[in-house]
Design an enzyme around this catalytic site. Structure first.
Site, PDB file in Angstrom:
ATOM      1  CB  SER A  61       0.724 -11.192   2.354  1.00  0.00           C
ATOM      2  OG  SER A  61       1.602 -10.145   2.041  1.00  0.00           O
ATOM      3  CE  LYS A  64       3.819 -10.293   4.603  1.00  0.00           C
ATOM      4  NZ  LYS A  64       3.250  -9.109   4.005  1.00  0.00           N
ATOM      5  CE1 TYR A 186       7.523 -11.145   3.637  1.00  0.00           C
ATOM      6  CE2 TYR A 186       8.784 -10.028   1.934  1.00  0.00           C
ATOM      7  CZ  TYR A 186       7.602 -10.214   2.615  1.00  0.00           C
ATOM      8  OH  TYR A 186       6.492  -9.496   2.273  1.00  0.00           O
ATOM      9  CE1 TYR A 238      -0.687  -7.154   4.783  1.00  0.00           C
ATOM     10  CE2 TYR A 238      -2.149  -7.549   2.956  1.00  0.00           C
ATOM     11  CZ  TYR A 238      -1.017  -7.855   3.668  1.00  0.00           C
ATOM     12  OH  TYR A 238      -0.238  -8.875   3.267  1.00  0.00           O
ATOM     13  CB  VAL A 256       0.106  -8.669  -3.867  1.00  0.00           C
ATOM     14  CG1 VAL A 256      -0.159  -7.537  -2.901  1.00  0.00           C
ATOM     15  CG2 VAL A 256       1.513  -9.218  -3.718  1.00  0.00           C
TER      16      VAL A 256
HETATM   17  O1  DON Z   1       6.733  -8.264   0.008  1.00  0.00           O
HETATM   18  C1  DON Z   1       5.781  -8.046  -0.736  1.00  0.00           C
HETATM   19  O2  DON Z   1       5.415  -6.916  -1.019  1.00  0.00           O
HETATM   20  C2  DON Z   1       5.043  -9.253  -1.302  1.00  0.00           C
HETATM   21  N1  DON Z   1       5.911 -10.374  -1.403  1.00  0.00           N
HETATM   22  C3  DON Z   1       3.893  -9.643  -0.425  1.00  0.00           C
HETATM   23  C4  DON Z   1       2.891  -8.530  -0.197  1.00  0.00           C
HETATM   24  C5  DON Z   1       1.493  -8.990  -0.111  1.00  0.00           C
HETATM   25  O3  DON Z   1       1.115 -10.049  -0.527  1.00  0.00           O
HETATM   26  C6  DON Z   1       0.528  -8.008   0.420  1.00  0.00           C
HETATM   27  N2  DON Z   1      -0.800  -8.561   0.297  1.00  0.00           N
HETATM   28  N3  DON Z   1      -1.857  -8.279   0.051  1.00  0.00           N
END
Ligand code: DON
Length: 310
Positions: A61, A64, A186, A238, A256
Site C-alpha cells: 500500500s 498508493k 494496481y 488506515y 502489508v
Molecule cells: O491489495 C492489497 O490488499 C495489497 N496489495 C495491499 C494492501 C496493503 O498493503 C494494506 N496495508 N497495510
C-alpha cells in the site's frame, strides 16, 4: 543520531513477536518475521541505517502514495477527485462495506478501492506500469528497482476482494478503464520491490516540498506533495491513523509487506521495515521504531514542551 537509531531498533525488537506476517497474499507469507530494518535520510542528505535496512520487500500500500502522484500528474486534480474522495473511512483497508452503503465512490486513495480507482486514471496512454516504475526509480534514487514477479502473480491470483470492489465500481462507471486493466496495474504497483533506503530517499523529497534535498531539483509539484502528505496524515495508517497521529505524529504510509514510510516536514525521511503486522495491517516493528524516533528526536508535528508519553 546513529545511537538513537540503534536504540530504536532494539526497542522495536521487544514487540515483534506480537506481529503476524500477511498470508492472504500467499507469497507474502514467506516474509521472515525476524527481519527489522530502518533508514533515515536528512534534508542535508546524511543517511543513517540499522538492521536489515537493505532487505527488499514489496511496497504494497505504500505504492498508493506514488500512484496518486502519477495520477495527479497525468490527469489532474479534478479528474482524480471525481473518482475518489479525501475522507478517512474508519474501516479496514480492504473493506467493501462503504462502497455499497455510503457512496460507490471510494472514500480516499489510500484504501484498496480508492487506489484501484486512482490506478484506473493512470491506464490511458502507453506503458502505464513503465511510467510508474520510472517515477518510483526517480523518487527513490535507484535505477535497478523492479517488479517482484512472484508477488505480483500471487496477488493477481488471490486478489478476489479487490476484484469484487473493482467490478462494483466499474458497474457504476467510476473506473476510467476496464476493471481487469485497473487491477492488473494496481497489483503490479503493489508488487514493486524496494528497501528502506529507497523509501527514505522518497520520504525526504516529500519532506522537502517535492525537491531533491541535495541537488534542489524539483521532482514533484508542490501542490501534489501537499495532497499526498495530508492524506498520509488522515488515512495513511488506515483505521489506525488517529492513534498513530497521537503516538507518532508524522505523515506516514504503511504496507502489508511490512514497510512504513514517514516524512518529517522540512527535516527528514524515514522508512522502517518488519514483516509482522498488527490487526489493522500495520507493521508492529516499523510502528515501534517510528514511535521511538518521534519521541527521542522530537519529531511529532505538534511536539510541544511536555514529554509525557502516551
Ligand atoms: O491489495 C492489497 O490488499 C495489497 N496489495 C495491499 C494492501 C496493503 O498493503 C494494506 N496495508 N497495510
Amino acid at each position: 543520531m546513529q545511537q538513537t537509531i540503534d536504540d530504536a531498533l532494539a526497542y522495536a525488537r521487544g514487540f515483534i513477536k506480537e506481529g503476524k506476517v500477511a498470508t492472504y497474499i500467499p507469497e507474502l507469507a514467506k516474509g521472515n518475521p525476524d527481519h527489522v530494518g530502518v533508514c533515515l535520510v536528512t534534508k542535508k542528505g546524511e543517511t543513517y541505517h540499522a538492521g536489515d535496512w537493505q532487505q527488499e520487500f514489496t511496497m504494497q500500500s505504500i505504492s498508493k502514495t506514488m500512484s496518486l502522484i502519477l495520477a495527479l500528474e497525468l490527469v489532474g486534480y479534478d479528474k482524480v477527485f471525481s473518482k475518489v474522495g479525501v475522507e478517512p473511512t474508519g474501516d479496514a483497508f480492504n473493506s467493501i462495506v462503504k462502497l455499497e452503503t455510503k457512496t460507490l465512490h471510494p472514500l480516499n486513495p489510500m484504501i484498496n478501492a480508492g487506489a484501484i480507482a486512482t490506478a484506473s486514471c493512470c491506464v490511458g496512454g502507453e506503458d502505464p506500469f513503465g511510467r510508474f516504475l520510472d517515477l518510483v526509480r526517480t523518487l527513490c534514487g535507484r535505477d535497478t528497482i523492479t517488479l517482484n514477479e512472484a508477488v505480483y502473480l500471487s496477488e493477481k491470483k488471490a486478489g478476489m476482494r479487490n476484484r469484487a470492489m473493482a467490478y462494483l465500481m466499474q458497474s457504476e462507471n467510476i473506473l476510467e478503464c476496464d476493471a481487469e486493466e485497473a487491477l492488473d496495474l494496481y497489483f503490479k504497483m503493489c508488487s514493486v520491490s524496494i528497501h528502506t533506503q529507497d523509501l527514505a530517499n522518497y520520504a525526504v523529497i516529500l519532506a522537502n516540498d517535492g525537491c531533491h534535498p541535495v541537488t534542489g531539483e524539483r521532482i514533484v509539484e508542490s501542490w501534489i506533495v501537499r495532497i499526498v502528505k495530508t492524506l498520509m496524515v488522515t488515512c495513511g495508517m488506515y483505521d489506525g491513523s488517529g492513534e498513530f497521529a497521537i503516538k507518532v505524529g508524522i505523515p506516514a504510509k504503511s504496507g502489508v509487506g511490512g514497510g512504513i514510510v514517514a516524512s518529517v516536514e522540512g527535516q527528514m525521511g524515514i522508512a522502517a521495515f518488519c514483516p509482522g503486522l498488527d490487526a489493522k495491517g500495520n507493521s508492529i516493528g516499523a510502528y515501534r521504531i517510528l514511535e521511538y524516533l518521534s519521541r527521542h528526536l522530537n519529531l511529532h508535528y505538534f511536539a510541544g514542551t511536555d514529554k509525557k508519553v502516551v
